[in-house]
Design an enzyme around this catalytic site. Structure first.
Site, short mmCIF file in Angstrom:
data_model
loop_
_atom_site.label_atom_id
_atom_site.label_comp_id
_atom_site.label_asym_id
_atom_site.label_seq_id
_atom_site.Cartn_x
_atom_site.Cartn_y
_atom_site.Cartn_z
CG ASP A 1 -77.41 -27.89 -79.77
OD1 ASP A 1 -78.36 -27.10 -79.62
OD2 ASP A 1 -76.18 -27.78 -79.13
CG ASP B 1 -80.91 -21.12 -84.48
OD1 ASP B 1 -81.95 -20.54 -84.53
OD2 ASP B 1 -79.83 -21.22 -83.89
CG HIS C 1 -73.52 -21.46 -77.55
ND1 HIS C 1 -74.15 -21.50 -79.08
CD2 HIS C 1 -74.69 -21.93 -77.06
CE1 HIS C 1 -75.23 -21.86 -79.17
NE2 HIS C 1 -75.71 -22.09 -77.81
N GLY C 2 -70.15 -20.86 -74.83
CA GLY C 2 -68.92 -21.00 -74.67
C GLY C 2 -68.54 -20.43 -73.31
CB SER D 1 -77.75 -22.68 -69.29
OG SER D 1 -78.71 -21.67 -69.83
CB SER D 2 -71.71 -23.61 -69.13
OG SER D 2 -71.92 -25.05 -69.64
CG ASN E 1 -79.10 -26.27 -74.87
OD1 ASN E 1 -80.22 -26.97 -74.41
ND2 ASN E 1 -79.01 -25.92 -75.95
O1 LIG Z 1 -76.19 -23.80 -75.57
C1 LIG Z 1 -75.25 -24.74 -75.68
C2 LIG Z 1 -73.95 -24.83 -74.75
O2 LIG Z 1 -74.18 -23.72 -73.83
P1 LIG Z 1 -72.72 -23.53 -72.98
O3 LIG Z 1 -71.45 -23.14 -73.84
O4 LIG Z 1 -72.38 -24.97 -72.42
O5 LIG Z 1 -72.93 -22.60 -72.10
C3 LIG Z 1 -75.17 -25.61 -76.96
O6 LIG Z 1 -76.55 -25.30 -77.53
C4 LIG Z 1 -74.21 -25.58 -78.18
O7 LIG Z 1 -74.81 -25.41 -79.24
C5 LIG Z 1 -72.98 -26.28 -78.12
O8 LIG Z 1 -72.07 -26.22 -76.95
C6 LIG Z 1 -72.20 -25.88 -79.31
O9 LIG Z 1 -71.63 -27.14 -79.65
P2 LIG Z 1 -70.51 -27.06 -80.98
O10 LIG Z 1 -71.35 -26.61 -81.92
O11 LIG Z 1 -69.17 -26.50 -80.45
O12 LIG Z 1 -70.50 -28.76 -80.98
#
Ligand SMILES: O=C(COP(=O)(O)O)[C@@H](O)[C@H](O)[C@H](O)COP(=O)(O)O
Length: 364
Positions: free
Chosen positions: A83, A105, A198-199, A234-235, A275
């Site tokens: 990732d 990326d 993210h997050g 995409s959470s 993701n």
């Molecule tokens: O899209 C992502 C997750 O989305 P999300 O936060 O679940 O909506 C992943 O590609 C992120 O790269 C991943 O969560 C990041 O992980 P860390 O860098 O914190 O390990």
């Protein structure tokens, strides 16, 4: 079944109109949760590790845990994906460690913070494709920079993510540029920017089209109907998971994620990889907090890691069903990496941007 590359799984998903959750891992329990969810729903699985995860877990542990997963669940096709690779070096080290798919990326420079130029992105992504395809490994690229359409800020996640305010041009992938990018790089899948980040803190209200531009995905899909699209960030950030955390001493502020129905709209418009990491983090944290509240005297990690693993499994099962991958495990074609390398060399996956390129075959 040994690990497979991303491309044959996404080709199969496209031919059968479903999406596949790409789930992040950092430890054994998360891998177990995904594999149990995949078995329970008969789903193929994409398991991904960020640079941060590789550093936390150590590549050798990760590789051997993944090896255990494929041996213990031989009926489940599994892709092991890097990732957000920040540079060709990161992607090549992942390939050496046995990853079967990598994300280059190049939307950011190799510091993982500074938005890059378009030509830089094309050059580094092409470089990774040239190496990866020789080993039968698939490549995801990214065009556009992840960040909020509400306030224009990029997002920095554990060392990877744009810093500072971004322009609308950066925050939304340009459909015409996407055609050129896919043509010039030869990638297998394209991550696009349209307002997700993210997050947990994605949106301050339930997102509408002005802050979550699903129409942009539809425009891109019209231009490159045979390129697999990827949605990052995409959470769905379910309120019930935040409530469990907050009821047990946590402090998650009011927030909104990407509604599942919007992801399903994306799947109808060519999104094949979705993701999801934060939802699993919330589920794990909630379960651990709940266990600590229930029995403050307990200190055996198995006491709180068992419900944590089960909570993550429940989220994974739900997403696998919602994205449509459930029931497909046994039907995904098993193409070895050696065969993939021959197919890439023969140009079988050559021209993703051409509307008449055939992707995958319909399941019988
Ligand atoms: O899209 C992502 C997750 O989305 P999300 O936060 O679940 O909506 C992943 O590609 C992120 O790269 C991943 O969560 C990041 O992980 P860390 O860098 O914190 O390990």
């Amino acid at each position: 079944m040994p690990l497979i590359a991303l491309r044959p799984l996404l080709d199969y998903a496209a031919a059968n109109n479903f999406g596949v959750a790409a789930l992040n891992v950092n430890n054994m329990e998360q891998i177990q949760a995904i594999m149990e969810a995949a078995r329970a729903t008969q789903s193929p699985a994409i398991i991904q590790a960020s640079r941060g995860a590789r550093k936390y877990t150590n590549d050798l542990f990760l590789r051997n845990l993944m090896q255990a997963a494929v041996e213990l669940y031989p009926e489940i096709p599994v892709v092991m994906h890097q990732d957000h690779g920040n540079s060709p070096e990161t992607c090549i080290s992942a390939i050496r460690m046995g990853f079967t798919s990598v994300m280059m990326d190049g939307s950011l420079e190799d510091d993982g913070k500074t938005p890059s130029s378009y030509e830089y992105n094309v050059a580094v992504t092409r470089e990774v494709v040239n190496v990866a395809h020789r080993f039968g490994v698939s490549v995801e690229g990214e065009l556009g920079v992840l960040g909020s359409l509400e306030h224009g800020m990029g997002e920095k996640e554990d060392g990877h993510g744009a810093e500072g305010k971004l322009t609308l041009d950066q925050l939304l992938t340009d459909p015409d540029q996407a055609v050129d990018f896919v043509n010039r790089t030869g990638i297998d899948a394209l991550a696009v920017a349209m307002g997700t980040s993210h997050g947990a803190y994605k949106f301050s209200r339930k997102p509408s089209g002005d802050v979550l531009a699903m129409s942009r995905i539809e425009e891109i899909h019209k231009k490159i109907p045979n390129c697999h699209l990827v949605m990052h960030g995409s959470s769905s950030v379910p309120k019930e998971l935040c409530d469990i955390i907050n009821a047990n001493g946590g402090r998650i502020k009011e927030t909104y994620g990407v509604p599942v129905e919007e992801i399903q709209r994306g799947i109808r418009a060519g999104v094949r990889k979705i993701n999801v990491d934060t939802d699993n983090r919330l589920a794990i944290t909630g379960a651990i907090r709940k266990a600590f509240t229930a029995k403050p005297e307990e200190f055996d990690p198995r006491y709180y890691l068992t419900p944590a693993r089960a909570a993550m499994q429940a989220v994974c099962e739900e997403r696998m069903k919602q994205f449509g991958q459930a029931g497909h495990a046994k039907k995904v074609p098993h193409v070895t990496l050696e065969q993939m390398a021959r197919d890439y060399a023969a140009g079988k996956y050559g021209d993703n941007a051409r509307p008449d390129t055939v992707v995958g075959k319909k399941a019988k």
